[in-house]
Design a protein around this motif. Sequence first.
Motif, mmCIF file in Angstrom:
data_model
loop_
_atom_site.group_PDB
_atom_site.id
_atom_site.type_symbol
_atom_site.label_atom_id
_atom_site.label_comp_id
_atom_site.label_asym_id
_atom_site.label_seq_id
_atom_site.Cartn_x
_atom_site.Cartn_y
_atom_site.Cartn_z
ATOM 1 N N ASP A 50 -46.337 -4.582 -40.425
ATOM 2 C CA ASP A 50 -46.105 -5.715 -41.328
ATOM 3 C C ASP A 50 -45.356 -5.285 -42.583
ATOM 4 O OD1 ASP A 50 -47.376 -7.425 -39.593
ATOM 5 O OD2 ASP A 50 -49.328 -7.276 -40.594
ATOM 6 N N VAL A 51 -45.736 -4.130 -43.143
ATOM 7 C CA VAL A 51 -45.092 -3.652 -44.368
ATOM 8 C C VAL A 51 -43.607 -3.419 -44.139
ATOM 9 C CG1 VAL A 51 -44.925 -1.681 -45.938
ATOM 10 C CG2 VAL A 51 -47.165 -2.652 -45.396
ATOM 11 N N LEU A 52 -43.262 -2.838 -42.981
ATOM 12 C CA LEU A 52 -41.864 -2.514 -42.697
ATOM 13 C C LEU A 52 -41.151 -3.583 -41.871
ATOM 14 C CD1 LEU A 52 -42.304 1.294 -41.961
ATOM 15 C CD2 LEU A 52 -41.256 0.248 -43.959
ATOM 16 N N ASP A 53 -41.880 -4.615 -41.484
ATOM 17 C CA ASP A 53 -41.316 -5.699 -40.671
ATOM 18 C C ASP A 53 -40.648 -5.144 -39.413
ATOM 19 O OD1 ASP A 53 -40.668 -8.277 -39.922
ATOM 20 O OD2 ASP A 53 -38.774 -8.285 -41.028
ATOM 21 N N LEU A 54 -41.415 -4.381 -38.635
ATOM 22 C CA LEU A 54 -40.908 -3.742 -37.429
ATOM 23 C C LEU A 54 -41.738 -4.162 -36.221
ATOM 24 C CD1 LEU A 54 -40.281 -0.107 -38.721
ATOM 25 C CD2 LEU A 54 -38.547 -1.757 -38.031
ATOM 26 N N PRO A 55 -41.116 -4.215 -35.038
ATOM 27 C CA PRO A 55 -41.872 -4.516 -33.816
ATOM 28 C C PRO A 55 -42.733 -3.323 -33.423
ATOM 29 C CG PRO A 55 -39.622 -3.961 -33.257
ATOM 30 C CD PRO A 55 -39.684 -4.012 -34.761
ATOM 31 N N LEU A 56 -43.790 -3.582 -32.660
ATOM 32 C CA LEU A 56 -44.706 -2.534 -32.219
ATOM 33 C C LEU A 56 -44.412 -2.140 -30.778
ATOM 34 C CD1 LEU A 56 -48.067 -3.788 -33.764
ATOM 35 C CD2 LEU A 56 -46.875 -1.665 -34.312
ATOM 36 N N ILE A 57 -44.288 -0.838 -30.555
ATOM 37 C CA ILE A 57 -44.060 -0.284 -29.229
ATOM 38 C C ILE A 57 -45.163 0.724 -28.953
ATOM 39 C CG2 ILE A 57 -42.480 1.062 -27.786
ATOM 40 C CD1 ILE A 57 -40.197 -0.020 -29.515
ATOM 41 N N ALA A 58 -45.827 0.600 -27.822
ATOM 42 C CA ALA A 58 -46.971 1.456 -27.503
ATOM 43 C C ALA A 58 -46.527 2.698 -26.753
ATOM 44 C CB ALA A 58 -47.987 0.683 -26.661
ATOM 45 N N ASN A 59 -47.028 3.843 -27.178
ATOM 46 C CA ASN A 59 -46.845 5.072 -26.412
ATOM 47 C C ASN A 59 -47.961 5.140 -25.371
ATOM 48 O OD1 ASN A 59 -46.120 7.603 -25.504
ATOM 49 N ND2 ASN A 59 -47.155 8.684 -27.150
ATOM 50 N N GLU A 60 -47.618 4.864 -24.119
ATOM 51 C CA GLU A 60 -48.617 4.857 -23.063
ATOM 52 C C GLU A 60 -48.979 6.294 -22.722
ATOM 53 O OE1 GLU A 60 -49.707 2.077 -22.765
ATOM 54 O OE2 GLU A 60 -48.114 0.605 -22.954
#
Length: 426
Positions: A50-60
């Motif tokens: 939220d702070v950086l306004d970035l999408p979340l990508i999960a490291n599986e």
Amino acid sequence: MPLHHTDLIFPSQSVPIHQSVSSLSRSRFSITNHLHSIDRDSRFVCRVADVLDLPLIANERCGSWYVPTQRKKGSVYFKSTDGHWGQWKFSLRRLNLGILDIVGEADGMFFPEDHKSHQLRTPSQVISRSEHSQIEAKIRQFVSSFIELNVDLHAVRSKISKPLLPVWITQDDKSLSTLQRDSQYHTVVLCTSSCSVIGGEDTDQGYIQGAGDDSENWAHSLTPALLWEHKDVLLSASEDDLPSIIAKLTSQDQHSASDRQMRPVAPTSQIFISEIASTSKPLLQGNTQAIITCGPSPQDDLEERLKSRYLHIKCGLGKQGSRDLRSELSKVRDFLPQIAAENVHDLIVCCETGKDFAAGVALAVLCLCAHDDGRVDFKDLGTQVNKTVVRQRLSWIVISYPDINPPRATVQAVKAFLMNGKYESS
């Protein structure tokens, strides 16, 4: 006076000390503590995004525990040992190029020749200058190995408009509120979700460091998707009730069926990889498709419908299945000219997950009958297969299906079959 072990009072003198310690350990690593620890760490991850306004990508494989399903934009795959001291090999099986689509979304077609951006960046707080230099010395060879795959570099470049800038963040960092993105770069935040705790757990608070790891040992078949769909119910349940609640949720789970889009392994237009469960969908059109399934037992319905256009590869589970695969692949080599004679256009390869044996068989098919430009000829089987060809065809799979990462044992079984056992482990 100092305390001694004889001063400890146990519930019963008949209970040995090791049993009491084991009981305390089980309580500390309860399902409840795992779920609440995951929830706590996930809130930190979301705050960073939220702070950086970035999408979340999960490291599986465990990253999805910390990313709410509705906020997850994609996945990448790195081994848990990647980046450890001396573990600096560039994996050609885990290219993770799909992340570039997310990073560079809507940013145009320009790729700058900025030599400053070619410099290696590592977190100075954990990577020494000596280690940094040793990694840097390997990059030229990494680039050569990647180019050898014959990946469409123009397509790769077109996905991003600026160099990537890695930023490392942990819960120990106190400057989260002051973080800003640099407009000259695509900022890629490498976020460690968990707190650093000596011993891995905070016994006073019930917090477990890396609570999402090794879920097969604590989750009772709960999945990240189910956790995020039913989070409030699970977090409010008692420890005693959780196993039965999870059992009920998993039995009703609708996430097990794959929603992966059926698409060919590019640059071909004819080879597909899927889960066996997906073959119940209307995939078959006339007599133009054939199916190979991999697993303990054949699919009777497919055999009845497809007849000579169906092949079953018998594979057990785990590494035994990979050993089975090596001896079974000769059936695939015989099957391809057979379906060519029936004018089959599309070949769908399936296994239970669509990520293991199916990927291995598809790799063998691509090596046997796919040309470098993606043309497929089922009747013209290649005989000059080497490690470079295997790596190139494997790159086609992992780029086309970013969620597929076939196990090492499966890839080695395919190499052994194609090269008559004369291959080097890599």
